[in-house]
Write an enzyme that holds these catalytic residues in place. Structure first.
Site, PDB file in Angstrom:
ATOM      1  N   SER A 221       0.797  -1.251   0.098  1.00 11.15           N
ATOM      2  CA  SER A 221       0.224  -0.001   0.114  1.00 11.15           C
ATOM      3  C   SER A 221       1.032   1.308   0.067  1.00 11.15           C
ATOM      4  CB  SER A 221      -0.846  -0.040   1.221  1.00 11.15           C
ATOM      5  OG  SER A 221      -1.989   0.975   1.195  1.00 11.15           O
ATOM      6  N   GLU A 222       0.503   2.173  -0.921  1.00 11.85           N
ATOM      7  CA  GLU A 222       1.567   3.316  -1.111  1.00 11.85           C
ATOM      8  C   GLU A 222       1.668   4.151   0.197  1.00 11.85           C
ATOM      9  OE1 GLU A 222      -0.951   5.767  -3.614  1.00 11.85           O
ATOM     10  OE2 GLU A 222      -2.065   6.479  -2.376  1.00 11.85           O
TER      11      GLU A 222
END
Lengths: 230, 213
Positions: free
Chosen positions: B48-49
């Site tokens: 997840s960024e």
């Protein structure tokens, strides 16, 4: 003796001046230094350039600064969202300037500033509207865009624990922009939930070393905890 | 009589095609629907960024943690073996080509693999790009999950995108409610279609010329 603890959020943000560039950590609410931002709203500095991934939500923190008209320019990757009414209203009234920066480019511009680099070439955004007017170069057959470092006069960062030197650990994915922002600001101001005695943080686990931190405020029982830790 | 794939069925198609042991980023919107469809026995490492490697969906009744969110800022949880890291490292994982796959939502994809997914080009609306442009250039395989057509029944698979671009020539495969298509040599090659749909009907729903194997 080095002691970077200050006794209140008001004291922590007292010298933020009109026209300052302020880096604000957080991804949505995770890692957003709400209490420091609320104190800055009360302090009253204006014409701020704020660098943050988002634009705040509801009526606290960055959203409050925007609603009060203190933010002249916002540099963000994703200012929209269900709770981003303050930004959307201000943007619709042309009350603030907005620069859209891809999220990884935002992080790396901060990193470049903190690392003393004059910028970098990234493939992100090549050939898109966000690269218009920027220098480009083809390196090994691939297109890259030049991006400049992004310095802050101040950073407002949320971490989990600090010692009196300003060594930091964060909480889970609340870390996000905190570490690069601490490096990129002349004065990094950090709010933490806990103060710990010097030497208690495992040196192998310190995420932001103290050299990148100038000021720390402990939010709960701030004065006593900080004194004990000192 | 054909039945379009539901959003959940589209997500299942993606989950099925990504092999065990892969590292994957799921973009906001429809791609996050893929997360629950991997089997417990599979070790798919989800990035997840916002600084998570090893993200999983919350279990039934599991408490949410305000510091553990996905890119859409919804609560998730960390797998055993997962890690947290700061944003510059997170995007080094993307841009540096360390992710095997990313799955992005889309407005339009062109036959040469250009992607438009961040701006409808409306005046007076602030653009919000997030991590889309970094993911488009970074992952080894960029898959797009989107409806085949707009609500007005205009094709989202085009000869050339008309909306502002996210990345050039980056998309390898598109999963829609009608078909799965690979981008090969400047054309869409149809991998599968929903039962009952004919090649002629799929082409009629698609602006770009299609190739059928």
């Amino acid at each position: 003796m080095t002691n970077k603890f200050v006794s209140s959020v008001e004291e922590a943000v007292a010298d933020i001046f009109d026209g300052a560039t302020v880096l604000v950590s957080g991804f949505g609410l995770a890692g957003q230094p709400i209490e420091l931002l609320n104190a800055l709203a009360t302090q009253g500095a204006r014409d701020l350039t704020v660098v943050c991934n988002n634009s705040g939500s509801g009526d606290e923190g960055l959203a409050r600064l925007i609603r009060l008209g203190r933010v002249r320019r916002l540099i963000a990757s994703f200012p929209r969202g269900a709770e981003a009414m303050a930004f959307e209203e201000a943007y619709a009234r042309n009350a603030l300037e907005f620069e859209c920066v891809p999220q990884g480019t935002l992080a790396e511009r901060l990193h470049a500033a903190g690392a003393g680099l004059g910028g970098f070439f990234t493939p992100t955004g090549y050939g898109t509207a966000l690269a218009e007017g920027k220098e480009t170069r083809v390196i090994d057959g691939r297109g890259y865009v030049f991006e400049a470092p992004l310095h802050g006069d101040f950073a407002l960062v949320k971490a989990q624990a600090a010692d009196r030197w300003g060594n930091l650990v964060y909480r889970k994915a609340g870390r996000n922009f905190g570490p690069p922002m601490c490096t990129a600001a002349r004065t990094a101001i950090v709010q933490v939930a806990h103060a710990v005695p010097l030497g208690e943080l495992d040196p192998e686990h310190i995420v932001t070393p103290s050299i990148f931190v100038q000021r720390v405020v402990v939010l709960e029982g701030a004065s006593t905890t900080a004194r004990e830790a000192a | 009589m054909t039945t379009r794939r539901t959003r959940e069925e589209m997500a299942q198609c993606v989950a099925r095609d990504i092999p065990d042991g892969s590292t994957v980023n799921l973009g906001i919107g429809m791609p996050v629907l893929v997360l629950p469809y991997w089997q417990a026995a599979q070790e798919i490492v989800v990035h997840s960024e916002n600084g998570i490697l090893g993200m999983r969906a919350l279990a039934d009744g599991e408490a949410a943690d305000p510091d553990v969110l996905n890119a859409a800022k919804q609560p998730v949880a960390l797998e055993r073996g997962g890690a947290y890291f700061h944003h510059a490292d997170s995007f080094a994982m993307m841009r540096g080509g360390h992710l095997d796959y990313c799955v992005l939502g889309g407005y339009q994809v062109s036959a040469n693999g250009d992607l438009a997914n961040w701006s409808l080009g409306q005046p007076g609306v602030a653009a919000a790009v997030g991590g889309a442009m970094d993911l488009a250039v970074g992952a080894k395989q960029v898959y797009v999950l989107m409806e085949h057509q707009t609500r007005e029944r205009n094709s989202r698979l085009l000869r050339a995108c008309t909306l502002p671009l996210t990345g050039l020539g980056c998309v390898k495969r598109v999963y829609t409610d009608l078909a799965t298509l690979d981008v090969v040599g400047g054309a869409f090659v149809v991998r599968d279609m929903v039962p009952g749909l004919t090649a002629t009907q799929l082409q009629a729903a698609t602006d770009a010329p299609l190739r059928f194997l």
